[in-house]
Design a protein around this motif. Structure first.
Motif, PDB file in Angstrom:
ATOM      1  N   LEU A 136      -9.404 -14.677   3.135  1.00  0.00           N
ATOM      2  CA  LEU A 136      -9.766 -14.279   4.494  1.00  0.00           C
ATOM      3  C   LEU A 136      -8.540 -13.769   5.257  1.00  0.00           C
ATOM      4  N   GLU A 137      -7.410 -14.438   5.055  1.00  0.00           N
ATOM      5  CA  GLU A 137      -6.184 -13.995   5.729  1.00  0.00           C
ATOM      6  C   GLU A 137      -5.751 -12.629   5.218  1.00  0.00           C
ATOM      7  N   ASP A 138      -5.947 -12.403   3.932  1.00  0.00           N
ATOM      8  CA  ASP A 138      -5.589 -11.101   3.358  1.00  0.00           C
ATOM      9  C   ASP A 138      -6.445  -9.980   3.936  1.00  0.00           C
ATOM     10  N   ILE A 139      -7.753 -10.178   3.979  1.00  0.00           N
ATOM     11  CA  ILE A 139      -8.600  -9.078   4.464  1.00  0.00           C
ATOM     12  C   ILE A 139      -8.386  -8.850   5.957  1.00  0.00           C
ATOM     13  N   ARG A 140      -7.963  -9.880   6.677  1.00  0.00           N
ATOM     14  CA  ARG A 140      -7.718  -9.684   8.105  1.00  0.00           C
ATOM     15  C   ARG A 140      -6.467  -8.832   8.339  1.00  0.00           C
ATOM     16  N   ARG A 141      -5.571  -8.794   7.354  1.00  0.00           N
ATOM     17  CA  ARG A 141      -4.422  -7.895   7.471  1.00  0.00           C
ATOM     18  C   ARG A 141      -4.864  -6.430   7.432  1.00  0.00           C
ATOM     19  N   GLU A 142      -6.015  -6.186   6.817  1.00  0.00           N
ATOM     20  CA  GLU A 142      -6.542  -4.820   6.736  1.00  0.00           C
ATOM     21  C   GLU A 142      -7.244  -4.395   8.031  1.00  0.00           C
ATOM     22  N   LYS A 143      -7.469  -5.341   8.910  1.00  0.00           N
ATOM     23  CA  LYS A 143      -8.293  -5.107  10.105  1.00  0.00           C
ATOM     24  C   LYS A 143      -7.857  -3.899  10.930  1.00  0.00           C
ATOM     25  N   PRO A 144      -6.562  -3.723  11.193  1.00  0.00           N
ATOM     26  CA  PRO A 144      -6.162  -2.573  12.025  1.00  0.00           C
ATOM     27  C   PRO A 144      -6.460  -1.220  11.388  1.00  0.00           C
ATOM     28  N   HIS A 145      -6.732  -1.212  10.077  1.00  0.00           N
ATOM     29  CA  HIS A 145      -6.881   0.053   9.363  1.00  0.00           C
ATOM     30  C   HIS A 145      -8.301   0.289   8.854  1.00  0.00           C
ATOM     31  N   GLN A 146      -9.224  -0.603   9.195  1.00  0.00           N
ATOM     32  CA  GLN A 146     -10.586  -0.414   8.708  1.00  0.00           C
ATOM     33  C   GLN A 146     -11.358   0.532   9.622  1.00  0.00           C
ATOM     34  N   LEU A 147     -12.311   1.239   9.028  1.00  0.00           N
ATOM     35  CA  LEU A 147     -13.109   2.227   9.739  1.00  0.00           C
ATOM     36  C   LEU A 147     -14.516   1.687   9.955  1.00  0.00           C
ATOM     37  N   SER A 148     -15.371   2.511  10.496  1.00  0.00           N
ATOM     38  CA  SER A 148     -16.765   2.111  10.665  1.00  0.00           C
ATOM     39  C   SER A 148     -17.420   1.923   9.300  1.00  0.00           C
ATOM     40  N   ASP A 149     -18.530   1.213   9.283  1.00  0.00           N
ATOM     41  CA  ASP A 149     -19.239   0.986   8.022  1.00  0.00           C
ATOM     42  C   ASP A 149     -19.601   2.302   7.351  1.00  0.00           C
ATOM     43  N   GLU A 150     -20.063   3.269   8.149  1.00  0.00           N
ATOM     44  CA  GLU A 150     -20.495   4.546   7.578  1.00  0.00           C
ATOM     45  C   GLU A 150     -19.309   5.311   6.987  1.00  0.00           C
ATOM     46  N   ALA A 151     -18.187   5.308   7.709  1.00  0.00           N
ATOM     47  CA  ALA A 151     -17.005   6.016   7.203  1.00  0.00           C
ATOM     48  C   ALA A 151     -16.471   5.357   5.937  1.00  0.00           C
ATOM     49  N   GLU A 152     -16.448   4.030   5.913  1.00  0.00           N
ATOM     50  CA  GLU A 152     -15.969   3.324   4.717  1.00  0.00           C
ATOM     51  C   GLU A 152     -16.877   3.619   3.522  1.00  0.00           C
ATOM     52  N   LYS A 153     -18.165   3.669   3.767  1.00  0.00           N
ATOM     53  CA  LYS A 153     -19.109   3.960   2.681  1.00  0.00           C
ATOM     54  C   LYS A 153     -18.906   5.376   2.154  1.00  0.00           C
ATOM     55  N   LEU A 154     -18.677   6.310   3.075  1.00  0.00           N
ATOM     56  CA  LEU A 154     -18.432   7.688   2.655  1.00  0.00           C
ATOM     57  C   LEU A 154     -17.152   7.781   1.826  1.00  0.00           C
ATOM     58  N   PHE A 155     -16.077   7.127   2.286  1.00  0.00           N
ATOM     59  CA  PHE A 155     -14.821   7.127   1.533  1.00  0.00           C
ATOM     60  C   PHE A 155     -15.047   6.588   0.125  1.00  0.00           C
ATOM     61  N   LEU A 156     -15.788   5.501   0.013  1.00  0.00           N
ATOM     62  CA  LEU A 156     -16.018   4.882  -1.293  1.00  0.00           C
ATOM     63  C   LEU A 156     -16.840   5.788  -2.196  1.00  0.00           C
ATOM     64  N   GLU A 157     -17.949   6.288  -1.695  1.00  0.00           N
ATOM     65  CA  GLU A 157     -18.832   7.089  -2.535  1.00  0.00           C
ATOM     66  C   GLU A 157     -18.183   8.417  -2.934  1.00  0.00           C
ATOM     67  N   LYS A 158     -17.414   9.002  -2.017  1.00  0.00           N
ATOM     68  CA  LYS A 158     -16.744  10.268  -2.330  1.00  0.00           C
ATOM     69  C   LYS A 158     -15.582  10.082  -3.301  1.00  0.00           C
ATOM     70  N   SER A 159     -15.111   8.846  -3.474  1.00  0.00           N
ATOM     71  CA  SER A 159     -13.979   8.623  -4.384  1.00  0.00           C
ATOM     72  C   SER A 159     -14.319   9.010  -5.816  1.00  0.00           C
ATOM     73  N   VAL A 160     -15.593   8.910  -6.199  1.00  0.00           N
ATOM     74  CA  VAL A 160     -16.008   9.255  -7.558  1.00  0.00           C
ATOM     75  C   VAL A 160     -15.754  10.726  -7.844  1.00  0.00           C
ATOM     76  N   THR A 161     -16.031  11.581  -6.860  1.00  0.00           N
ATOM     77  CA  THR A 161     -15.816  13.020  -7.046  1.00  0.00           C
ATOM     78  C   THR A 161     -14.484  13.467  -6.462  1.00  0.00           C
ATOM     79  N   GLY A 162     -13.730  12.525  -5.924  1.00  0.00           N
ATOM     80  CA  GLY A 162     -12.427  12.830  -5.357  1.00  0.00           C
ATOM     81  C   GLY A 162     -11.314  12.233  -6.178  1.00  0.00           C
ATOM     82  N   ARG A 163     -10.662  11.203  -5.643  1.00  0.00           N
ATOM     83  CA  ARG A 163      -9.486  10.617  -6.285  1.00  0.00           C
ATOM     84  C   ARG A 163      -9.746  10.203  -7.732  1.00  0.00           C
ATOM     85  N   ALA A 164     -10.868   9.505  -7.977  1.00  0.00           N
ATOM     86  CA  ALA A 164     -11.153   9.017  -9.328  1.00  0.00           C
ATOM     87  C   ALA A 164     -11.331  10.163 -10.316  1.00  0.00           C
TER      88      ALA A 164
END
Length: 622
Positions: free
Chosen positions: A163-191
């Protein structure tokens, strides 16, 4: 950060050559992945994949939009603890599936069936994981006070470090929709770009003296006793890399831009900040390490290569001679059985428990050792998931360095086994400590072999090889880090040409290696094959971090030498450090050893050990 036996299956070898090399090395193990799944068509894999998808959907239906309510009022520790445990179980299943697909693919990245299996699995798991994204995002929207109160009591208290680790990510997290888009697009992007790099590297063939070699055997020729062979190998590498620079340049430009977009959206101000956050290390700590190593270039690499050039009767060495074996030193091929015994005996002298864990990798067919066409180059230890066990890949070709690579990767493996009981969320170790066990295992093995060597010529050769390995781990990796920074910073100003990337590469190499290494024409495109630049931007400083840290740790261990109680206490603290996995910060884990990596002077301890070895070599010359 972590990455060798010649194999009779290498299609570049004639049958006679293959047989001869197999006799030299003995039988080489190939891993048995059936502890994960029986094969690509295993019904259990298909069933687990379907179940994972269903579990992800069910988890989202149960908890999406409700996490804040779980944290409020009486019973919060139980409600949140139950949710996190369910999330962890799903992560373990997802990890098992992706680990198997990745390991199968690593065995032959040029096989279309394996590539399709890997790609299809990645797509389906990425889609499934998108149903889980909300959970950590919603946890981070809960008031800190409520999370702290709930995490003070079981069963949630077990997950407090996570829990302490994920809270360090808090300042850099986006909206649920943006995070989902980043994840799904990674298959055709970075990966997808990562996969293109892997398949391109695996498909390359290097023409050398009538043979068409893959990357690993060609790189191995740079350690051949015959200078002409080393020169020809270097030329083959340069020619093929340069012929493919258009692809490597496009991959590099695209991934650097992809990272810049991600960093900008997430509010990271420096190109390396995302890596530092993932590593749970402060930027100023890394900057202190980099500054210390760069200031030490003249005392380490410049000094050593000047000495090595004298051994060859020259003022300077061509770049293809940088890792050449010393002249007039007998070179022999080390059979696999001897490599195994060397590492296990070194581990056993430190701790029977350490040797027992490492032995499981041999006895359980957890190691893949032969060189094969299409096989991933380098070496790695893959932790898979806590419900299974790690697997190790090496490309064993019987060189002394290959024995050290085996010791290195088995160190990772031991670490991963010990950290496993922390569970899928807390077993992974941040890079600040991820190279600790691997480099320590190398040091144990080197010291064991050195102590058993009485011939002064062989001792000098061994000590020189160790210094070269440490320079490659510390100096070279910091130079790699400097190169990456230059590339990513320059990319922010526009797309980079191949010539520009080569120019940046040559600038850091000249600075780090010094005047005794001639970077003749042909070395410019050698940046192209380094996988860390593609898969894990800025990972490379972890090797220098780990080497300097281990040098300090080993110094503490040496001071206990001869005192059974002190040695036993050190071993106990060392295993506690490894067993912690990612559940405790590195500063807290190093404190029992009296070490503080945040102190700029700390890095001088590790660097002084390398300097001392170079001084010892100079004394041998006198």
């Amino acid at each position: 950060m972590p990455q060798s036996a010649a194999a009779p299956s290498d299609s570049a070898l004639s049958t006679a050559q293959a047989t001869a090399r197999a006799v030299d090395l003995g039988p080489l193990p190939e891993w048995d992945l059936s502890d994960l799944y029986a094969g690509l068509d295993d019904p259990a894999f298909a069933d687990d994949l379907k179940q994972a998808e269903a579990e992800c959907r069910a988890f989202a239906e149960s908890y999406r939009g409700r996490v804040a309510g779980l944290a409020a009022g009486d019973g919060a520790p139980d409600r949140l603890g139950t949710a996190v445990a369910a999330y962890e179980a799903i992560e373990d299943r997802l990890g098992r599936l992706m680990s198997y697909a990745g390991l199968v693919y690593s065995g032959d990245t040029t096989d279309p069936a394996r590539a399709k299996f890997y790609g299809d699995t990645q797509e389906r798991l990425t889609a499934a994981a998108s149903d889980l994204l909300f959970f950590t995002l919603e946890l981070n929207r809960v008031e800190d006070r409520l999370i702290d109160e709930a995490a003070a009591h079981p069963p949630l208290s077990r997950y407090r470090p996570w829990l302490e680790d994920i809270r360090r990510e808090k300042p850099h997290q986006l909206s649920d929709e943006a995070e989902k888009l980043f994840l799904e697009k990674s298959v055709t992007g970075r990966a997808a770009w990562n996969r293109l790099f892997d398949e391109t590297i695996a498909s390359l063939r290097f023409p050398l003296r009538g043979e068409e070699l893959t990357l690993e055997p060609t790189l191995n020729k740079l350690q051949d006793p015959d200078e002409a062979v080393r020169r020809d190998a270097a030329g083959a590498l340069s020619h093929v890399f340069r012929s493919n620079l258009r692809v490597f340049t496009l991959i590099t430009n695209t991934l650097a831009k992809d990272k810049e977009i991600s960093d900008r959206w997430r509010g990271f101000t420096d190109v390396s900040d995302a890596r530092h956050l993932a590593n749970r290390v402060e930027r100023d700590t890394v900057e202190a390490l980099v500054a210390a190593v760069q200031a030490a270039y003249p005392r380490l690499s410049h000094r050593y290569y000047t000495l090595k050039a004298r051994w060859f009767g020259r003022d300077s060495l061509a770049y293809w001679d940088r890792n050449a074996p010393l002249p007039k030193v007998e070179q022999r091929t080390i059979p696999w059985a001897e490599a195994r015994e060397t590492v296990l005996s070194a581990y056993g002298a430190f701790s029977p428990k350490m040797a027992e864990i490492a032995r499981r990798f041999f006895d359980g067919s957890w190691i893949d050792a032969p060189v094969r066409p299409g096989k991933a180059p380098g070496a790695f230890a893959h932790p898979t998931v806590p419900s299974a066990h790690p697997f190790v890949l090496v490309n064993y070709q019987g060189k002394p360095r290959d024995v050290m690579t085996l010791a290195h990767e088995l160190g990772h493996g031991v670490h991963q086994v010990l950290a496993g009981p922390n569970g899928a969320l807390m077993a992974p170790t941040p890079l600040t400590l991820a190279e600790t066990a691997s480099v320590f295992g190398e040091m144990l093995t080197f010291r064991r072999v050195l102590e058993a060597t009485t011939d002064p010529v062989q001792r000098r050769a061994m000590l020189a090889a160790k210094v070269e390995d440490m320079i490659n781990t510390v100096v070279r990796q910091i130079a790699f880090y400097a190169f990456e920074r230059k590339v990513h910073l320059a990319r922010r100003e526009g797309e980079l040409t191949a010539e520009k990337i080569c120019e940046l590469w040559m600038s850091v190499q000249a600075e780090s290696l010094g005047p005794a290494i001639r970077l003749d024409e042909g070395y410019e495109p050698y940046w192209a094959y380094i996988p860390h630049f593609i898969h894990s931007p800025f990972y490379v400083y972890a090797y220098a971090f780990g080497d300097c840290l281990v040098n300090s740790l080993y110094g503490v261990y040496q001071r206990a030498n001869g005192d059974p109680a002190a040695e036993e206490a050190f071993v106990e603290r060392y295993f506690a450090l490894l067993a912690a996995g990612g559940s405790r910060p590195y500063g807290e884990l190093l404190a029992p050893f009296g070490l503080d990596a945040r102190d700029p002077a700390f890095w001088q301890i590790g660097l002084s050990m390398i300097e001392g070895m170079i001084a010892e070599l100079e004394a041998m010359e006198a």
